[in-house]
Design a protein around this motif. Structure first.
Motif, PDB file in Angstrom:
ATOM      1  N   ILE A  23      51.119  12.751  14.741  1.00  0.00           N
ATOM      2  CA  ILE A  23      49.687  12.960  14.564  1.00  0.00           C
ATOM      3  C   ILE A  23      48.906  12.225  15.659  1.00  0.00           C
ATOM      4  N   VAL A  24      49.321  11.007  15.981  1.00  0.00           N
ATOM      5  CA  VAL A  24      48.657  10.224  17.030  1.00  0.00           C
ATOM      6  C   VAL A  24      48.712  10.968  18.361  1.00  0.00           C
ATOM      7  N   HIS A  25      49.867  11.549  18.696  1.00  0.00           N
ATOM      8  CA  HIS A  25      50.008  12.287  19.955  1.00  0.00           C
ATOM      9  C   HIS A  25      49.124  13.540  19.965  1.00  0.00           C
ATOM     10  N   ILE A  26      49.078  14.239  18.840  1.00  0.00           N
ATOM     11  CA  ILE A  26      48.246  15.442  18.757  1.00  0.00           C
ATOM     12  C   ILE A  26      46.776  15.086  18.960  1.00  0.00           C
ATOM     13  N   LEU A  27      46.307  14.047  18.272  1.00  0.00           N
ATOM     14  CA  LEU A  27      44.909  13.652  18.390  1.00  0.00           C
ATOM     15  C   LEU A  27      44.582  13.181  19.798  1.00  0.00           C
ATOM     16  N   ALA A  28      45.506  12.469  20.444  1.00  0.00           N
ATOM     17  CA  ALA A  28      45.269  12.002  21.815  1.00  0.00           C
ATOM     18  C   ALA A  28      45.116  13.182  22.760  1.00  0.00           C
ATOM     19  N   ALA A  29      45.951  14.197  22.585  1.00  0.00           N
ATOM     20  CA  ALA A  29      45.863  15.377  23.436  1.00  0.00           C
ATOM     21  C   ALA A  29      44.551  16.117  23.227  1.00  0.00           C
ATOM     22  N   LEU A  30      44.156  16.273  21.970  1.00  0.00           N
ATOM     23  CA  LEU A  30      42.919  16.989  21.674  1.00  0.00           C
ATOM     24  C   LEU A  30      41.691  16.240  22.196  1.00  0.00           C
ATOM     25  N   SER A  31      41.617  14.944  21.906  1.00  0.00           N
ATOM     26  CA  SER A  31      40.427  14.170  22.272  1.00  0.00           C
ATOM     27  C   SER A  31      40.289  14.002  23.785  1.00  0.00           C
ATOM     28  N   SER A  32      41.374  14.195  24.537  1.00  0.00           N
ATOM     29  CA  SER A  32      41.270  14.122  25.992  1.00  0.00           C
ATOM     30  C   SER A  32      40.546  15.334  26.567  1.00  0.00           C
ATOM     31  N   HIS A  33      40.422  16.397  25.767  1.00  0.00           N
ATOM     32  CA  HIS A  33      39.719  17.600  26.215  1.00  0.00           C
ATOM     33  C   HIS A  33      38.323  17.726  25.617  1.00  0.00           C
ATOM     34  N   HIS A  34      38.180  17.231  24.377  1.00  0.00           N
ATOM     35  CA  HIS A  34      36.906  17.423  23.685  1.00  0.00           C
ATOM     36  C   HIS A  34      36.876  16.484  22.480  1.00  0.00           C
ATOM     37  N   PRO A  35      35.691  15.988  22.081  1.00  0.00           N
ATOM     38  CA  PRO A  35      35.638  15.056  20.943  1.00  0.00           C
ATOM     39  C   PRO A  35      36.171  15.689  19.651  1.00  0.00           C
ATOM     40  N   VAL A  36      36.776  14.859  18.839  1.00  0.00           N
ATOM     41  CA  VAL A  36      37.283  15.279  17.534  1.00  0.00           C
ATOM     42  C   VAL A  36      36.302  14.820  16.463  1.00  0.00           C
ATOM     43  N   GLN A  37      35.874  15.740  15.614  1.00  0.00           N
ATOM     44  CA  GLN A  37      34.948  15.413  14.521  1.00  0.00           C
ATOM     45  C   GLN A  37      35.721  14.935  13.297  1.00  0.00           C
ATOM     46  N   GLU A  38      35.065  14.119  12.479  1.00  0.00           N
ATOM     47  CA  GLU A  38      35.665  13.649  11.238  1.00  0.00           C
ATOM     48  C   GLU A  38      34.671  13.841  10.098  1.00  0.00           C
TER      49      GLU A  38
END
Length: 199
Positions: A23-38
Protein backbone atom coordinates in the motif's frame (compact mmCIF):
# COMPACT_ATOMS: atom_id res chain seq x y z
CA UNK A 1 -14.46 21.42 -1.68
CA UNK A 2 -14.66 17.99 -3.31
CA UNK A 3 -16.61 18.04 -6.59
CA UNK A 4 -18.87 15.09 -7.38
CA UNK A 5 -19.87 13.74 -10.77
CA UNK A 6 -23.45 12.63 -11.30
CA UNK A 7 -22.71 9.79 -13.72
CA UNK A 8 -19.78 7.36 -14.07
CA UNK A 9 -18.91 4.63 -16.54
CA UNK A 10 -15.65 2.72 -16.25
CA UNK A 11 -13.95 -0.66 -16.01
CA UNK A 12 -13.37 -1.62 -12.38
CA UNK A 13 -10.87 -4.09 -10.92
CA UNK A 14 -10.93 -4.89 -7.22
CA UNK A 15 -8.09 -6.29 -5.11
CA UNK A 16 -7.69 -7.30 -1.50
CA UNK A 17 -4.25 -6.29 -0.16
CA UNK A 18 -2.95 -7.46 3.22
CA UNK A 19 0.63 -6.16 2.90
CA UNK A 20 0.94 -2.59 4.23
CA UNK A 21 4.26 -2.21 2.43
CA UNK A 22 2.50 -2.71 -0.89
CA UNK A 23 0.00 0.00 0.00
CA UNK A 24 2.86 2.39 0.84
CA UNK A 25 4.43 1.80 -2.59
CA UNK A 26 1.11 2.32 -4.38
CA UNK A 27 0.44 5.59 -2.56
CA UNK A 28 3.99 6.84 -3.22
CA UNK A 29 3.58 6.19 -6.93
CA UNK A 30 0.20 7.90 -7.08
CA UNK A 31 1.14 10.96 -5.02
CA UNK A 32 4.23 11.55 -7.18
CA UNK A 33 1.86 12.33 -10.06
CA UNK A 34 -1.05 14.01 -8.32
CA UNK A 35 -2.29 14.65 -4.74
CA UNK A 36 -4.22 11.88 -3.02
CA UNK A 37 -7.46 12.88 -1.28
CA UNK A 38 -8.60 11.41 2.03
CA UNK A 39 -12.16 11.22 3.38
CA UNK A 40 -14.62 9.01 5.27
CA UNK A 41 -17.55 7.22 3.63
CA UNK A 42 -20.75 5.86 5.16
CA UNK A 43 -23.00 3.81 2.88
CA UNK A 44 -26.45 2.33 3.48
CA UNK A 45 -27.44 -0.27 0.88
CA UNK A 46 -31.14 -0.44 0.04
CA UNK A 47 -33.51 -2.92 -1.52
CA UNK A 48 -37.15 -3.91 -1.49
CA UNK A 49 -38.29 -6.32 1.21
CA UNK A 50 -38.18 -9.22 -1.28
CA UNK A 51 -34.70 -8.18 -2.55
CA UNK A 52 -35.82 -7.16 -6.04
CA UNK A 53 -32.53 -5.43 -6.84
CA UNK A 54 -30.14 -8.03 -5.48
CA UNK A 55 -29.34 -10.65 -8.09
CA UNK A 56 -27.00 -13.38 -6.91
CA UNK A 57 -24.36 -15.25 -8.85
CA UNK A 58 -21.33 -17.19 -7.63
CA UNK A 59 -22.16 -17.02 -3.95
CA UNK A 60 -23.29 -13.67 -2.59
CA UNK A 61 -22.76 -10.86 -5.06
CA UNK A 62 -25.08 -8.03 -6.09
CA UNK A 63 -24.87 -6.86 -9.68
CA UNK A 64 -27.26 -3.98 -9.07
CA UNK A 65 -27.04 -1.82 -5.99
CA UNK A 66 -29.08 1.05 -4.60
CA UNK A 67 -27.48 3.06 -1.84
CA UNK A 68 -27.46 6.22 0.22
CA UNK A 69 -23.97 7.61 0.77
CA UNK A 70 -22.55 10.38 2.91
CA UNK A 71 -19.05 11.78 3.33
CA UNK A 72 -17.04 12.87 6.35
CA UNK A 73 -19.91 12.18 8.79
CA UNK A 74 -22.13 14.78 7.10
CA UNK A 75 -25.46 12.94 7.30
CA UNK A 76 -27.45 16.04 6.41
CA UNK A 77 -26.09 15.85 2.85
CA UNK A 78 -26.49 12.41 1.35
CA UNK A 79 -26.37 11.02 -2.18
CA UNK A 80 -28.72 8.47 -3.70
CA UNK A 81 -26.85 6.18 -6.08
CA UNK A 82 -27.72 3.40 -8.53
CA UNK A 83 -24.76 1.21 -9.48
CA UNK A 84 -24.73 -1.57 -12.06
CA UNK A 85 -21.78 -3.94 -12.55
CA UNK A 86 -21.41 -6.25 -15.55
CA UNK A 87 -19.62 -9.61 -15.18
CA UNK A 88 -16.68 -8.19 -17.20
CA UNK A 89 -16.15 -5.45 -14.59
CA UNK A 90 -17.81 -2.62 -16.53
CA UNK A 91 -19.52 -0.31 -14.05
CA UNK A 92 -22.17 2.33 -14.60
CA UNK A 93 -23.14 4.56 -11.70
CA UNK A 94 -25.71 7.34 -11.50
CA UNK A 95 -26.16 9.57 -8.49
CA UNK A 96 -28.06 12.63 -7.31
CA UNK A 97 -28.28 14.57 -4.05
CA UNK A 98 -30.86 13.04 -1.71
CA UNK A 99 -33.54 15.64 -0.99
CA UNK A 100 -36.09 14.35 1.58
CA UNK A 101 -38.88 16.58 0.29
CA UNK A 102 -38.42 15.21 -3.22
CA UNK A 103 -37.02 11.73 -2.61
CA UNK A 104 -39.05 10.54 0.37
CA UNK A 105 -40.31 7.62 -1.74
CA UNK A 106 -36.85 6.05 -1.48
CA UNK A 107 -37.12 5.51 2.27
CA UNK A 108 -40.81 4.56 2.01
CA UNK A 109 -40.36 1.88 -0.67
CA UNK A 110 -36.87 0.58 0.15
CA UNK A 111 -35.39 -0.88 3.32
CA UNK A 112 -31.78 -0.95 4.55
CA UNK A 113 -30.12 -4.32 3.92
CA UNK A 114 -26.52 -3.46 4.90
CA UNK A 115 -24.41 -0.61 6.18
CA UNK A 116 -20.69 -0.09 5.89
CA UNK A 117 -18.27 2.73 6.67
CA UNK A 118 -14.58 3.15 6.00
CA UNK A 119 -11.73 5.57 5.31
CA UNK A 120 -10.78 6.22 1.69
CA UNK A 121 -7.69 7.52 -0.04
CA UNK A 122 -8.50 8.45 -3.63
CA UNK A 123 -6.45 9.42 -6.65
CA UNK A 124 -7.88 10.64 -9.96
CA UNK A 125 -5.87 11.98 -12.88
CA UNK A 126 -5.99 11.63 -16.67
CA UNK A 127 -8.53 8.82 -16.84
CA UNK A 128 -7.14 6.77 -13.95
CA UNK A 129 -8.96 6.55 -10.63
CA UNK A 130 -7.53 4.49 -7.78
CA UNK A 131 -9.22 4.17 -4.40
CA UNK A 132 -7.75 2.55 -1.31
CA UNK A 133 -10.23 1.73 1.46
CA UNK A 134 -9.23 0.78 4.99
CA UNK A 135 -10.81 0.48 8.44
CA UNK A 136 -13.82 -1.20 6.87
CA UNK A 137 -16.64 -1.69 9.39
CA UNK A 138 -20.10 -3.12 9.01
CA UNK A 139 -22.94 -1.63 11.02
CA UNK A 140 -22.97 -4.67 13.30
CA UNK A 141 -19.34 -4.54 14.39
CA UNK A 142 -16.86 -1.78 15.20
CA UNK A 143 -13.85 -4.06 14.69
CA UNK A 144 -12.42 -3.19 11.25
CA UNK A 145 -11.44 -5.82 8.71
CA UNK A 146 -7.67 -6.20 8.65
CA UNK A 147 -6.94 -5.56 4.97
CA UNK A 148 -7.16 -2.84 2.33
CA UNK A 149 -9.50 -2.82 -0.65
CA UNK A 150 -7.82 -1.38 -3.74
CA UNK A 151 -10.02 -0.51 -6.71
CA UNK A 152 -8.59 0.55 -10.07
CA UNK A 153 -11.06 2.31 -12.34
CA UNK A 154 -10.30 3.22 -15.95
CA UNK A 155 -12.13 3.82 -19.20
CA UNK A 156 -9.36 2.08 -21.13
CA UNK A 157 -6.13 0.36 -20.09
CA UNK A 158 -4.17 1.03 -16.92
CA UNK A 159 -1.42 3.57 -17.78
CA UNK A 160 2.03 2.05 -18.27
CA UNK A 161 3.58 4.09 -15.45
CA UNK A 162 1.17 2.55 -12.93
CA UNK A 163 1.19 -1.05 -14.18
CA UNK A 164 4.19 -2.12 -11.99
CA UNK A 165 2.18 -1.13 -8.90
CA UNK A 166 -0.97 -3.07 -9.72
CA UNK A 167 -1.38 -5.99 -7.25
CA UNK A 168 -0.11 -9.13 -8.93
CA UNK A 169 -3.24 -11.25 -8.54
CA UNK A 170 -6.89 -10.38 -8.99
CA UNK A 171 -8.33 -12.65 -6.32
CA UNK A 172 -11.72 -13.76 -7.64
CA UNK A 173 -12.82 -15.25 -4.33
CA UNK A 174 -12.18 -11.97 -2.50
CA UNK A 175 -13.19 -9.78 -5.43
CA UNK A 176 -16.39 -8.95 -3.59
CA UNK A 177 -18.00 -5.59 -3.15
CA UNK A 178 -18.15 -3.88 0.23
CA UNK A 179 -21.89 -4.62 0.02
CA UNK A 180 -21.17 -8.35 -0.08
CA UNK A 181 -18.61 -8.17 2.71
CA UNK A 182 -21.00 -6.27 4.98
CA UNK A 183 -23.92 -8.63 4.26
CA UNK A 184 -21.73 -11.68 4.88
CA UNK A 185 -20.56 -10.13 8.14
CA UNK A 186 -24.13 -9.25 9.19
CA UNK A 187 -25.50 -12.70 8.38
CA UNK A 188 -22.67 -14.57 10.12
CA UNK A 189 -23.10 -12.47 13.26
CA UNK A 190 -26.87 -12.97 13.24
CA UNK A 191 -26.43 -16.74 12.96
CA UNK A 192 -24.03 -16.74 15.91
CA UNK A 193 -26.42 -14.56 17.92
CA UNK A 194 -29.40 -16.83 17.17
CA UNK A 195 -27.29 -19.87 18.07
CA UNK A 196 -26.37 -18.36 21.42
CA UNK A 197 -29.98 -17.45 22.16
CA UNK A 198 -31.14 -21.00 21.45
CA UNK A 199 -28.60 -22.54 23.85
Amino acid sequence: MKKFKTEFSHKERRYIVEDEGQIVHILAALSSHHPVQEYHIHTTYLDTENRTWSRYSKGIKAEDKLRLRSYNHDFENRWFEVKHREPNGQVTKRRQPFVPERDGWIERMLVPVAEVHYDRQAYEWRGLRVTIDRNLHSATDETPLNFWIVEIKTKNKVPKWFQPYVPTQLDEEWSKSKWSLSVIDFESRMKRRLGQESE
